[in-house]
Design an enzyme around this catalytic site. Structure first.
Site: not given
Length: 350
Positions: A205, A231, A248
């Protein structure tokens, strides 16, 4: 039982046969209207689950088809007696593949200085990465103090030990729980003590690494990341700074996506006392010959530089991030391309 599910999840029909009825949503702004008279919300990590989304609805279960749960407001769900189902471990193999692909690219560019690796977070993903690096005879420093408190057979290294590593793989969960919060774990003080040329691969993360501190560090540390703060509104300076930057997708192999739905389905069927259904699986890819080296084999399956260049050259970074993430749907786990003899020959591949 009525389910509202993310339309991008595969295998829903086989995973949720009658007595389930599945309705699909394609965009988050469709959810408030579609959620009426639904019992289960089945989502991905891109959806923020909180009171703003759910306060006017009477759902019974939130199911997230992902390992990470930092997009969920647990106190709110608990206050509403809403059960939570996750798919922890579904994408561990996929993320390990991603790390190996990054290492393959970096090694091909002669950017890896040595074979001392640090792994931050030894959950299911970190353990998969450890197994591969260990089989390939890397020297390893394993950092996970919370695991050491739960498992007396595991001994965590210190943060100071990590400073001697040639590269770091970040796989911790994002949390602020004392005494070992992962939020901003890799901060200015830590970064400035790393040896020049050290590589950080972040597939956990964004908030674990202090992006501002990284930006002010200069170019001595190489940063490869699949995750970001805020994000999809990611910082263009981080994209410019990164050696590798992807949208991601580390855990987004086809096998991981199908596994996530299967895990959630099993847990929901178990919760309701129902027998498990037959689950759909992705079609297997063609086999690859192992007559090349591990770097070329890994990069022939997935090369992170392609999405890196797409992000770096994007006009609208947020839009590019979302589009690239949505379109990343053709990657298989590395092990599906090889037989067991090939994996023994190249243990980094699986």
């Amino acid at each position: 039982m009525n389910i509202l599910a993310d339309a991008l999840l595969p295998g829903l029909d086989s995973a949720f046969p009658p007595p389930f009825t599945v309705t699909l949503y394609h965009k988050a702004d469709e959810i408030p209207e579609l959620l009426h008279h639904k019992d289960v919300l089945l989502c991905r990590s891109t959806l923020k689950i909180n009171g703003d989304l759910l306060k006017h609805h009477q759902i019974k279960v939130v199911a997230t088809a992902t390992s990470g749960t930092d997009h969920i407001d647990f106190p709110f769900l608990e206050s509403q007696n809403i059960s939570i189902i996750d798919a922890k471990g579904c994408n561990a193999t996929s993320v390990a593949d991603y790390v190996v692909a990054c290492l393959a690219y970096l090694d091909k560019q002669q950017l890896i200085q040595g074979k001392t690796a640090g792994i931050i977070g030894l959950g299911q993903v970190g353990t998969k990465v450890y197994e591969r690096l260990n089989a390939a005879e890397f020297q390893l420093c394993l950092y996970d103090p919370p695991k050491a408190t739960r498992d007396t057979s595991f001994q965590s290294c210190s943060l100071e030990d990590l400073l001697e590593c040639d590269f770091l793989c970040v796989h911790a969960e994002l949390h602020s729980n004392a005494p070992y919060p992962s939020l901003n774990l890799i901060n200015r003080d830590f970064l400035k003590e790393l040896k020049p040329g050290c590589i950080i691969i972040n597939a956990s993360r964004g908030g674990i690494i202090n992006e501002e501190a990284l930006l002010h560090l200069g170019s001595a540390i190489l940063y490869c990341t699949d995750v970001y703060n805020n994000e999809p509104h990611i910082d263009n300076r981080i994209v410019s700074r990164a050696t590798l930057c992807t949208p991601h997708i580390a855990g987004h192999s086809l096998e991981a996506k199908f596994a996530a739905v299967a895990i959630v389905s099993r847990k929901l069927h178990q919760m309701l006392g129902l027998p498990y259904p037959q689950f759909a699986t992705p079609e297997k890819p063609y086999r690859l010959n192992d007559d090349s080296n591990w770097r070329e084999l890994a990069l022939s399956i997935y090369n992170p530089i392609h999405e890196t260049l797409e992000l770096k050259h994007a006009g609208n970074l947020s839009s590019a991030f979302l589009t690239l993430r949505k379109n990343h749907h053709h990657r298989h786990d590395f092990t599906t391309y090889f037989d067991s003899d090939s994996i023994k020959k190249y243990p980094l591949l699986g």
